[in-house]
Write an enzyme that holds these catalytic residues in place. Structure first.
Site, short mmCIF file in Angstrom:
data_model
loop_
_atom_site.label_atom_id
_atom_site.label_comp_id
_atom_site.label_asym_id
_atom_site.label_seq_id
_atom_site.Cartn_x
_atom_site.Cartn_y
_atom_site.Cartn_z
N LYS A 67 -15.40 7.63 27.97
CA LYS A 67 -14.59 6.85 27.04
C LYS A 67 -14.89 5.37 27.25
O LYS A 67 -15.04 4.93 28.40
CB LYS A 67 -13.10 7.13 27.32
CG LYS A 67 -12.12 6.50 26.35
CD LYS A 67 -10.69 6.91 26.75
CE LYS A 67 -9.66 6.42 25.76
NZ LYS A 67 -8.29 6.84 26.13
N SER B 53 -5.85 8.85 22.13
CA SER B 53 -6.88 7.88 21.88
C SER B 53 -8.28 8.30 22.31
O SER B 53 -9.26 7.70 21.87
CB SER B 53 -6.53 6.57 22.58
OG SER B 53 -6.50 6.75 23.98
N SER C 80 -3.28 10.83 25.70
CA SER C 80 -4.60 10.57 25.12
C SER C 80 -5.75 11.43 25.61
O SER C 80 -6.83 11.37 25.02
CB SER C 80 -4.97 9.10 25.34
OG SER C 80 -4.32 8.32 24.39
N1 GLN Z 1 -0.69 7.91 21.52
C1 GLN Z 1 -0.04 7.23 22.61
C2 GLN Z 1 -0.02 5.75 22.33
O1 GLN Z 1 -0.41 5.38 21.30
C3 GLN Z 1 -0.72 7.56 23.89
C4 GLN Z 1 -1.94 6.79 24.11
C5 GLN Z 1 -2.61 7.06 25.42
O2 GLN Z 1 -2.28 8.04 26.09
N2 GLN Z 1 -3.49 6.17 25.80
O3 GLN Z 1 0.40 4.97 23.13
#
Ligand code: GLN
Length: 486
Positions: free
Chosen positions: A79, A154, A178
């Site tokens: 990532k 994400s 994410s």
């Molecule tokens: N979807 C969640 C957010 O927008 C989690 C994101 C993540 O785990 N980095 O914060």
């Protein structure tokens, strides 16, 4: 079977027996990227030359049988939130465009030392804020099961790449889901380890008390293998836990007989997709048939988790993102009138809408006069959520839940409604607030052919038990073997 579609453990066997070379394997993955990347858009950087060079080195290592690990010669992707020495690292944000880190994140360093071949960096929601990759400043990654749908986020680039064969595995990060949510939406395995199990050094911070790195893979063994390599104490991360790393493959096949599995009644909520609910209930029955003892548990503060998370995470994000000022990294506006103008316009042009929303929310939650009412209160509720789990783990060994309330949604479906988007994290967030390990794995498909994921949550540092339950479930069902075709 094409080499790019092998799991890590399958490829390792062939590499060790000399039936496949790391170079052949890497070329197969690079050709797969050429074939599908235009449609999937899972990468922001592809490093063909670096990958082939690493593959040749891995080949030498295998030939000499020197320091060979289960990852030697295995093409993986990372990532774009992890610093990679000499390779652009953007967090899919304009503000980091052009930032080339002078060092490797500890996770990356460990992967390279193990002989992994890094093929490139995966697309993501900007600064890991989002659940669909639509917040990437550069491109939207598509779900390989249905190109009109999102891969989740994400770490959506990671999950899509692994599902379609653009890398054998990827490393993602998980602050509120994410790793697990995109794994569920793409039909692969995603593991968020216990907070502190994996070093955060060199991983660009979103919310430091929640962020954790972990593997996204095609099956459970591969998750165990990767975790074994990236986990462990790191003096460069003060929150990293100084406990020995077990051999996660040992005992993975011991089955689920006698294992106590809790189903939290608060996790089957209104508005949740019926097919998801059915699939997870069916999985519980399967586990029961295999000898597990399934019982209902209660996590009474679950309904406050999303609100708590969006205060804690935004508060920490507003502080962490203060460092992007146009001076130290990446992007800076041209011809600023003065220093203040440079700061303001750099941040205005450099950050996307969602990141700005988080910075504003977080700054507000931390501001004098509101701190106690918002941030302070959220920290208290966080403790209650953690206690719910402690109570439940007094009765059961692991907890089984859906990963996400819906399968993959359409591109554009939620992007204009942040609240709707935030709600897709409802089952994954509590785990982060409590610091516990969570593993997402495929447990079926909708009638429309979209993967459905379920989640095992374990006790702190007990990744081994959720891996064991997941491994057993995977071996008796085989959902993970179904692959998307474009
Ligand atoms: N979807 C969640 C957010 O927008 C989690 C994101 C993540 O785990 N980095 O914060």
């Amino acid at each position: 079977m094409k080499p790019y579609s092998l799991t890590i453990h399958e490829a390792h066997r062939l590499l060790k027996d000399g039936e496949l070379s790391p170079e052949e394997l890497t070329r197969s993955v690079l050709e797969r990227i050429d074939e599908v990347e235009e449609r999937i858009k899972a990468f922001v950087t592809i490093d063909r030359e670096g990958a082939l060079k690493a593959a040749r080195e891995a080949g030498e290592r295998l030939k000499r049988d020197e320091g060979v690990t289960p990852l030697t010669g295995i093409p993986i992707s990372i990532k774009d939130i992890f610093c990679t020495k000499g390779m652009e690292t953007t967090c899919s944000s304009r503000i980091l465009r052009g930032f080339v880190p002078p060092y490797d994140a500890t996770v990356v360093k460990r992967l390279k030392e193990a002989g992994a071949v890094i093929v490139g960096k995966n697309n993501m929601d900007e600064f890991a804020m989002g659940s669909s990759t639509e917040n990437s400043a550069f491109q939207i990654t598509r779900n390989p099961w249905d190109l009109e749908r999102v891969p989740g986020g994400s770490s959506g680039g990671s999950a899509a790449a692994v599902a379609i064969g653009e890398s054998l595995a990827s490393i993602g990060t998980d602050t509120g889901g994410s790793i697990r949510q995109p794994a569920a939406l793409c039909g692969v395995v995603g593991l968020k380890p216990t907070y502190g199990r994996v070093s955060r050094y060199g991983m660009i911070a979103f919310a430091s008390s929640l962020d954790q790195a972990g593997p996204i893979t095609r099956d459970v063994e591969d998750a165990a293998i990767l975790l074994g390599i990236i986990a462990g104490h790191d003096p460069l991360d003060s929150t990293s836990i100084d406990e020995p790393v077990p051999d996660y493959l040992e005992g993975i096949g011991r089955g689920v007989k006698g294992l106590k599995i809790g189903i939290p009644k608060e996790y089957f909520i209104e508005g949740m997709d019926k097919e998801v609910e059915e699939a997870v209930r069916e999985a519980a029955k399967t586990l029961e048939k295999e000898g597990a003892v399934v019982e209902e548990v209660s996590l009474p503060h679950t309904e406050y988790a999303v609100a708590t998370y969006y205060l804690v995470a935004t508060a920490e994000a507003s502080s962490n993102l203060a460092r992007y000022d146009g001076v130290k990294y990446g992007y800076r506006v041209e011809d600023p009138e003065n220093l203040l103008d440079m700061y303001c316009r750099t941040r205005d042009k450099g950050f996307g809408a969602e990141v700005k929303r988080r910075i504003m929310l977080g700054t507000y939650a931390l501001s004098a006069g509101y701190y106690e009412a918002y941030y302070g209160k959220a920290c208290q509720v966080r403790t209650l959520i953690k206690r719910d789990f402690e109570e439940a783990f007094g009765k059961v060994d692991i907890i089984l839940t859906p990963t996400s309330p819906t399968p993959a949604f359409k591109v554009g479906e939620k992007i204009d409604d942040p609240l709707k988007m935030y709600l897709s994290d409802v089952f994954t967030i509590p785990c982060n607030l409590a610091g516990l390990p969570g593993l997402a794995l495929p447990c079926g498909f909708t009638r429309g052919g979209l993967p459905i994921g379920m989640q095992f949550i374990g006790r702190a540092l007990d990744e081994a038990t959720i891996l064991r339950a997941a491994y057993h479930y995977q071996s008796v069902t085989g959902w993970h073997l179904l692959k998307p075709s474009l």
